[in-house]
Design an enzyme around this catalytic site. Structure first.
Site, PDB file in Angstrom:
ATOM      1  N   LYS A 106       0.833  -1.213   0.000  1.00  0.00           N
ATOM      2  CA  LYS A 106       0.000   0.000   0.000  1.00  0.00           C
ATOM      3  C   LYS A 106       0.866   1.261   0.000  1.00  0.00           C
ATOM      4  O   LYS A 106       0.602   2.196  -0.753  1.00  0.00           O
ATOM      5  CB  LYS A 106      -0.944  -0.018   1.204  1.00  0.00           C
ATOM      6  CG  LYS A 106      -1.945  -1.178   1.182  1.00  0.00           C
ATOM      7  CD  LYS A 106      -2.957  -1.089   2.303  1.00  0.00           C
ATOM      8  CE  LYS A 106      -2.339  -1.300   3.680  1.00  0.00           C
ATOM      9  NZ  LYS A 106      -1.751  -2.660   3.843  1.00  0.00           N
ATOM     10  N   ASP A 132      -1.606   6.785   6.253  1.00  0.00           N
ATOM     11  CA  ASP A 132      -1.595   5.371   6.634  1.00  0.00           C
ATOM     12  C   ASP A 132      -2.475   5.158   7.865  1.00  0.00           C
ATOM     13  O   ASP A 132      -2.638   6.079   8.681  1.00  0.00           O
ATOM     14  CB  ASP A 132      -0.159   4.934   6.933  1.00  0.00           C
ATOM     15  CG  ASP A 132       0.009   3.424   6.893  1.00  0.00           C
ATOM     16  OD1 ASP A 132      -0.932   2.720   6.454  1.00  0.00           O
ATOM     17  OD2 ASP A 132       1.073   2.936   7.303  1.00  0.00           O
TER      18      ASP A 132
END
Length: 352
Positions: A68, A113
């Site tokens: 990611k 995040d």
């Protein structure tokens, strides 16, 4: 045993992030795996470049270690824009988010995040920032407080989460593109290992890469970590070349078996099979038998064992599957026949 103690943990330690940065692909064409996500994201970015504008906000969900953060950096690189990196836990107040947003440049990529761990006041501010590119800064307190609107330059938010279900629908709906990262196939992980070995200047034959990939739990971060440990073993114990035999011997030293299970995983399975006949057994009882905390067994060991089909969670407790018996080379006990003591057909003392 904690996450940090395990070689096969998908979380990255602080010291490991610098090594990961050198191994990360810089362009979408270099990214291995996730073919659907790559194809869809490529369309989003190419369309944005053709319009001469910023890309839509992107939400990436999936387990740790699947790429990611790497994809967020690739988005910035493909758009020719700078990237700002922060995390949900670091934003505890709306003012924290306002200071970050107000300093963004036009077209900049903001990578957030663990977005599901952001505070609620900051989350509500983010709604307006994503949709209208403005925030209201509150000046003063109490009845005399006033809201000053602050215009923001167009930017792209890339949110990453391991628990997409915790995101409130209003936030989730404001992302123009949502992608779920899947675990990698062994063939894809083999490509990851071979590419990383080349960047690390480690000689690896194809079978050595296959051996490492097969023990990496479908996660590139784990594959790269195992590669570095096998490299150390090959340099000390052999001629520096990673073969299947060298990889197998090295990972045996680090207690990672051919299916990717480590000491904790095997301890949980071994206790479940040998002490409790395969279950069902309660989580707390199993944790005591293993000598670990209940949370450690539930959050650290169980997810992978369940995903591999070695353990099942039932209303009555944890139960081992036939695959668990086969993996540890044990024979399941004979099932109690119906009508025998303790069986489903057990009769009462007086034949009732």
């Amino acid at each position: 045993m904690t996450h940090e103690d395990r070689l096969v943990d998908a979380q990255a330690e602080d010291e490991e992030q610098a090594v990961e940065a050198a191994l990360r692909p810089k362009q979408l064409g270099e990214f291995i795996g996730q073919p659907k996500v790559r194809e869809q994201l490529d369309l989003v970015l190419r369309a944005a470049r053709a319009r001469g504008g910023t890309a839509d906000h992107v939400l990436l969900s999936g387990a740790p270690g699947l790429g990611k953060t790497t994809l967020s950096m690739i988005i910035a690189a493909e758009m020719g824009a700078p990237i700002r990196i922060t995390s949900g836990p670091a934003i505890q107040h709306a003012g924290d988010l306002a200071s970050i947003l107000s300093s963004l440049q036009e077209g900049e990529v903001l990578f957030l995040d663990e977005i599901h761990r952001m505070s609620r006041p900051a989350e509500e501010m983010l709604y307006m920032a994503m949709e209208d590119f403005r925030v209201d800064v509150i000046v003063g307190k109490g009845p005399g407080a006033t809201a000053i609107p602050l215009e923001l330059p167009p930017f792209t938010l890339v949110g990453a989460t391991t628990r997409a279900g915790l995101l409130p629908p209003p936030l989730r709906d404001r992302f123009g593109f949502t992608a779920h990262m899947e675990f990698y196939e062994p063939a894809e992980l083999e490509q990851v290992v071979r590419r990383s070995a080349q960047l690390l200047e480690v000689r690896t034959d194809p079978k050595g890469a296959v051996e490492i990939a097969g023990r990496s739990r479908g996660t590139p971060r784990i594959a790269n970590r195992l590669l570095r440990r096998v490299r150390d073993y090959a340099q000390v114990k052999a001629d520096g070349v990673i073969t299947r035999q060298i990889a197998s011997a090295a990972l045996e030293v680090y207690e990672v078996d051919e299916r990717g299970l480590d000491r904790l995983d095997r301890a949980v399975l071994g206790s479940l099979l040998k002490l409790f006949g395969g279950g069902p057994v309660g989580l707390s009882t199993l944790a005591v038998a293993v000598g670990e905390e209940r949370e450690t067994v539930e959050e650290v060991a169980e997810p992978f064992l369940v995903r591999e089909g070695l353990l099942a969670r039932t209303p009555r407790g944890r139960v081992a599957t036939p695959a668990a018996w086969a993996h540890l080379g044990l024979t399941p006990p004979q099932q109690t026949p119906r009508g025998a003591f303790g069986g489903p057909g057990q009769q009462g003392l007086f034949g009732g």
